[in-house]
Scaffold this active site. Sequence first.
Site, PDB file in Angstrom:
ATOM      1  N   LEU A   4       0.809  -1.217   0.000  1.00 37.20           N
ATOM      2  CA  LEU A   4       0.000   0.000   0.000  1.00 37.20           C
ATOM      3  C   LEU A   4       0.842   1.266   0.000  1.00 37.20           C
ATOM      4  CD1 LEU A   4      -2.611  -1.179   2.660  1.00 37.20           C
ATOM      5  CD2 LEU A   4      -2.737  -1.388   0.167  1.00 37.20           C
ATOM      6  N   GLY A   5       2.069   1.162   0.451  1.00 37.30           N
ATOM      7  CA  GLY A   5       2.942   2.336   0.499  1.00 37.30           C
ATOM      8  C   GLY A   5       4.233   1.981   1.197  1.00 37.30           C
ATOM      9  N   GLY A   8       8.349   3.841   2.738  1.00 38.78           N
ATOM     10  CA  GLY A   8       9.201   5.013   2.914  1.00 38.78           C
ATOM     11  C   GLY A   8      10.407   4.694   3.756  1.00 38.78           C
ATOM     12  N   ARG A   9      10.863   5.703   4.479  1.00 43.74           N
ATOM     13  CA  ARG A   9      12.043   5.566   5.330  1.00 43.74           C
ATOM     14  C   ARG A   9      11.871   4.436   6.343  1.00 43.74           C
ATOM     15  NH1 ARG A   9      12.966   7.350  10.416  1.00 43.74           N
ATOM     16  NH2 ARG A   9      10.906   8.337  10.389  1.00 43.74           N
ATOM     17  N   PHE A  10      10.661   4.260   6.848  1.00 43.71           N
ATOM     18  CA  PHE A  10      10.405   3.296   7.912  1.00 43.71           C
ATOM     19  C   PHE A  10      10.371   1.851   7.421  1.00 43.71           C
ATOM     20  CE2 PHE A  10       6.386   4.723   6.161  1.00 43.71           C
ATOM     21  CZ  PHE A  10       5.752   3.528   5.874  1.00 43.71           C
ATOM     22  N   GLY A  11       9.943   1.633   6.167  1.00 44.10           N
ATOM     23  CA  GLY A  11       9.737   0.288   5.658  1.00 44.10           C
ATOM     24  C   GLY A  11       8.588   0.280   4.667  1.00 44.10           C
ATOM     25  N   GLN A  12       7.653  -0.654   4.825  1.00 48.70           N
ATOM     26  CA  GLN A  12       6.536  -0.756   3.886  1.00 48.70           C
ATOM     27  C   GLN A  12       5.220  -1.018   4.609  1.00 48.70           C
ATOM     28  OE1 GLN A  12       7.828  -3.857   1.116  1.00 48.70           O
ATOM     29  NE2 GLN A  12       8.408  -2.297  -0.380  1.00 48.70           N
ATOM     30  N   LYS A  63       1.856  -2.068   8.841  1.00 45.74           N
ATOM     31  CA  LYS A  63       2.987  -1.158   8.650  1.00 45.74           C
ATOM     32  C   LYS A  63       4.209  -1.806   9.292  1.00 45.74           C
ATOM     33  CE  LYS A  63       4.393   3.638   9.652  1.00 45.74           C
ATOM     34  NZ  LYS A  63       3.954   4.924  10.270  1.00 45.74           N
ATOM     35  N   ASP A 108       3.486  16.542  11.099  1.00 43.72           N
ATOM     36  CA  ASP A 108       3.857  16.129   9.739  1.00 43.72           C
ATOM     37  C   ASP A 108       2.624  16.090   8.845  1.00 43.72           C
ATOM     38  OD1 ASP A 108       5.644  15.418   7.735  1.00 43.72           O
ATOM     39  OD2 ASP A 108       5.409  13.263   8.117  1.00 43.72           O
TER      40      ASP A 108
END
Length: 388
Positions: free
Chosen positions: A112-113, A115-119, A135, A227
């Site tokens: 689904l998306g 970034g810096r954190f993972g997926q 997440k 954010d």
Amino acid sequence: MLKVKRLEEFNTCYNSNQLEKMAFFQCREEVEKVKCFLEKNSGDQDSRSGHNEAKEVWSNADLTERMPVKSKRTSALAVDIPAPPAPFDHRIVTAKQGAVNSFYTVSKTEILGGGRFGQVHKCEETATGLKLAAKIIKTRGMKDKEEVKNEISVMNQLDHANLIQLYDAFESKNDIVLVMEYVDGGELFDRIIDESYNLTELDTILFMKQICEGIRHMHQMYILHLDLKPENILCVNRDAKQIKIIDFGLARRYKPREKLKVNFGTPEFLAPEVVNYDFVSFPTDMWSVGVIAYMLLSGLSPFLGDNDAETLNNILACRWDLEDEEFQDISEEAKEFISKLLIKEKSWRISASEALKHPWLSDHKLHSRLNAQKKKNRGSDAQDFVTK
């Protein structure tokens, strides 16, 4: 102002991802250069701020040319229907030791998306068949784990239909998995840049009301999001106007006696006090609300420059206006709403509660007028099509 890149090109330029485009300003020299420049050129700063007068409203804790992203827009009738609550009761979650796969089927293909954190993966609870989102956050040490546990703590305190809800959490040696409410409408950002999606001022009002309602709840719970941006606002489905705010990884508990400073965020949405590394509070989120409203109404980003330094320069100078042709048919109430948020002095910005009472979001006569105008425009567009 210099012409800037299209927003979708900006995303690629900064080599970041839609769900988590973080810019950590570890290099303070760039900010200091901008501040020095502004000190030398601050004579007409107030005249550029986009407002003539404002009053302090934060005593109550309740609390250059820009390139358009898309052309002028119209849309179908918008219906003011509240976002649906999560398909489960609010719960207090603690991270369990063990594997998420023992209780959930996590899809490897439906991502689904990320970034810096993972997926973020689509997943399903084995026992109930409930569709959820997982997440998966990579944690390299205790500091990373504490940051994720702060996110869990924040989400445990938030129970509102416009805020994504936490369902479960699992901790292992190398990651923590947050199992959350699932919605499939995509990011609000996608609707801004999608040439085929039609967005009107009335649609924007519906989005902004829900954003302000979610933020009001957060502020009532003394939590700052820090954010806010269209990428962190999800639509419930592809057609409706309901939204949910996501990503509380940078959120902080606000304690008035403990002065909080932060040096993170996405450049074009940062409030001046963040750029200056000054104290942040509830108005810091409201600045970002103003930027989002500006973008939804016009398809333009009010402070975005060709690079971080130029963007920060524009923010510190509070250099923005409503002169672009995209604002030609926008109501005066909408313009005033923005002008009460994009104010450099944070104590002068309206709160989330005040924003919801503002005529732009609360005046039904205005909404009826905008709706009538939308119908008229639709009829005119249909006639043009027949003529062609």
